[in-house]
Each structure stands twice: as structure tokens, then as C-alpha cells.
Design a protein around this motif. Structure first.
Motif, PDB file in Angstrom:
ATOM      1  N   TYR A  59      22.432  59.003 -13.322  1.00 22.63           N
ATOM      2  CA  TYR A  59      21.579  59.271 -14.469  1.00 22.63           C
ATOM      3  C   TYR A  59      20.783  58.060 -14.913  1.00 22.63           C
ATOM      4  O   TYR A  59      19.998  58.160 -15.854  1.00 22.63           O
ATOM      5  N   ASN A 102      28.275  57.737 -12.554  1.00 20.92           N
ATOM      6  CA  ASN A 102      27.408  58.388 -13.526  1.00 20.92           C
ATOM      7  C   ASN A 102      26.169  57.547 -13.824  1.00 20.92           C
ATOM      8  O   ASN A 102      25.071  58.085 -13.992  1.00 20.92           O
ATOM      9  N   CYS A 111      19.836  65.071 -14.582  1.00 13.87           N
ATOM     10  CA  CYS A 111      21.082  65.819 -14.675  1.00 13.87           C
ATOM     11  C   CYS A 111      20.965  67.170 -14.018  1.00 13.87           C
ATOM     12  O   CYS A 111      21.895  67.647 -13.373  1.00 13.87           O
ATOM     13  N   THR A 126      30.055  62.522 -19.733  1.00 17.10           N
ATOM     14  CA  THR A 126      30.003  62.651 -18.276  1.00 17.10           C
ATOM     15  C   THR A 126      31.318  62.223 -17.624  1.00 17.10           C
ATOM     16  O   THR A 126      31.678  62.740 -16.582  1.00 17.10           O
ATOM     17  N   SER A 127      32.024  61.297 -18.263  1.00 18.51           N
ATOM     18  CA  SER A 127      33.333  60.904 -17.734  1.00 18.51           C
ATOM     19  C   SER A 127      34.378  61.778 -18.417  1.00 18.51           C
ATOM     20  O   SER A 127      35.056  61.365 -19.356  1.00 18.51           O
ATOM     21  N   HIS A 156      26.652  66.998  -7.927  1.00 19.44           N
ATOM     22  CA  HIS A 156      27.201  65.831  -8.616  1.00 19.44           C
ATOM     23  C   HIS A 156      28.659  66.056  -8.982  1.00 19.44           C
ATOM     24  O   HIS A 156      29.503  65.184  -8.780  1.00 19.44           O
TER      25      HIS A 156
END
Lengths: 127, 127
Positions: A43, A39, B7, A54-55, B14
Motif C-alpha cells: 500500500y 503491507n 488496496c 491491515t495487520s 494480497h
DNA sequence: GCTATCCGTTTCCTTTAAGAAAGTAACTAT
DNA sequence: ATAGTTACTTTCTTAAAGGAAACGGATAGC
């Protein structure tokens, strides 16, 4: 015994490579480190809450611990911003950029494995 | 929020890459799998006892379990030989050969990290 | 004063991984 | 008959990892 000709070809090199492998695995062990690093690659700089989002599925406690370990191993930097309320930014160190080949290799293998498993399924379904 | 321009660049790609990463990690999790695979790369076919010796510190129980998991995921083959007493040979499948880039990347990173840590030490020792 | 946000920490609990030690089964050698 | 080899398995125990939920300090807005 295992094939001696292969074993004796370069036993010290092999030992060194095993140690290097174990070093890497120690740094990168755990369920979440690769995910966090990926991530950050994607990003760039992320704040704690961004990483939590995101995780997907990580709890703040685990995220906190993983980030501390990554920081100790000099793979991420932690920056406290003068915002209100305080925010904290995490970013990769130059050193961490050298993990990118590992992550890419893992992803490529994962993609190949997926298609392979899919093919096996369709073969099984093929009556 | 994390940088939206990055993003939204390729959010689906992704996500797919994260899933592929998690697939790989699931297959290769544990303390010993990479070590076993590396030894099979180096020596080719190995018997149970050879693997016990080359994977220094592993117990037969753990080795047995790891090999079963690798076999289930079609990364190694298990062959019972008609010797006396019975021996069992393990070898990589063609599919497992695609893990080699991962292992090489891990080893390279481990080697670089080692020298980096060494340098840091000598800097600290430098009064 | 009350509530909200951000970045965690703390506590408690469950699950998983791993190790140590002994046992099993089949066969061989002495 | 006894001991040794190979390839495990079983049992027991410990250590580590991970998750859920609540809490805390700092600050801001209403």
C-alpha cells in the motif's frame, strides 16, 4: 564429526554467512514485522490506524513497539502530519526495499508448502 | 483510510499472500531453525552432535525440540544408524530445498545491512 | 461541556521460548 | 567395575513476547 571436506571448503565464508543470517533474524524477529513490511510494500505509505487494520489481530501496543524497532533499524520512516487530529505516516526506507526478496521467498515457500500439505491430505483421504 | 486504488487492485491475492507468509513464519519460527537448516545445506547429512557443534550455543534440549518440529513439518528426515553407540543422522527433505531462496535472501540482506551500519558508524565517527 | 478521532502509552497478566543442569539408556573400552 | 560416548529427556528456572483493557493529550465538532 561432520564431513571435513565440506567443512573446510570455505569455513570463514560459512561463518560470515551464519552471522549475516543471525543479523537478519534479529532485525526481523517477532510475530508481526514481516506482516507490517508486506503491507507497506503493498500500500505504500500507511498511517497507524491503517496498519492496525491491515495487520489483522495486532494490538496498538504491539504495533507501536514493532514500529519503533523498525524505525530504530532504519527500515521504516515515521512522519507526523500537520492534520487535525494529528496523523502519523509510516513508509519503507530505501534500505527496507532490500527485504523484498526475503518476503517474496517466504511467500513462495508458503504457497508451495500449502499445496504440498493439501496433496498429502488428499492422499490420506484416498482410501 | 489507506490508498484504495492499491488496496482494490488485488485484495484477494494480497490476502492469500499474507496467509502464505504466516504459514512460512509458523514453520520457521524460533531462534535456531534457519541456523540448523543452513548447516544441513552446507554439510549435507549431520548427526545430532554435529548439529550441536555447528549451531553454536544451542542446548541439546532446544536442538531436540527444533529437530522434532522440523521433522513434523517434513523438512528434515531422521535416520537411526546401526552404529555403536547408536548415532542419528539428519538430512533435508527435497521439500526443504525450497527454503534455500529464503535463506539466501536473508543472508544477502544481512550482509548488506552490515555494511550499511558500518558506513553509518564511520560517518558518525567522522568529526 | 460532551463526545469523537488519532496515536499512542501504561499497567497488568498470561503464554511462550529458551537456558542450565542433571539424568537415562544402550553400548564400548579399559 | 568404572568411565566414556551418543542421543536424547526431564526438571527447574528465567527471560522475552504478546495480549486485554484502560488511559492520555491534542484537536475538532456539536
Amino acid at each position: 564429526m561432520f564431513p571435513p571436506e565440506k567443512c573446510e571448503q570455505a569455513p570463514e565464508q560459512h561463518k560470515e554467512r551464519i552471522l549475516a543470517l543471525k543479523d537478519s533474524l534479529e532485525l526481523l524477529s517477532g510475530k508481526w514485522k514481516f506482516c507490517i513490511l508486506l503491507n507497506l510494500y503493498n500500500y505504500g505509505t500507511l498511517r497507524f490506524k491503517d496498519l492496525q487494520q491491515t495487520s489483522v489481530g495486532i494490538t496498538p501496543k504491539v504495533l507501536s513497539k514493532e514500529l519503533q524497532e523498525l524505525e530504530e533499524n532504519q527500515l521504516v520512516t515515521r512522519t507526523v502530519n500537520a492534520t487535525k487530529p494529528v496523523t502519523v505516516s509510516y513508509a519503507l526506507t530505501p534500505h527496507a526495499i532490500e527485504i523484498q526478496p526475503v518476503i517474496n521467498a517466504l511467500i513462495e515457500f508458503g504457497l508451495k508448502h500449502r499445496t504440498k500439505i493439501k496433496n498429502n491430505w488428499s492422499q490420506l483421504a484416498n482410501q
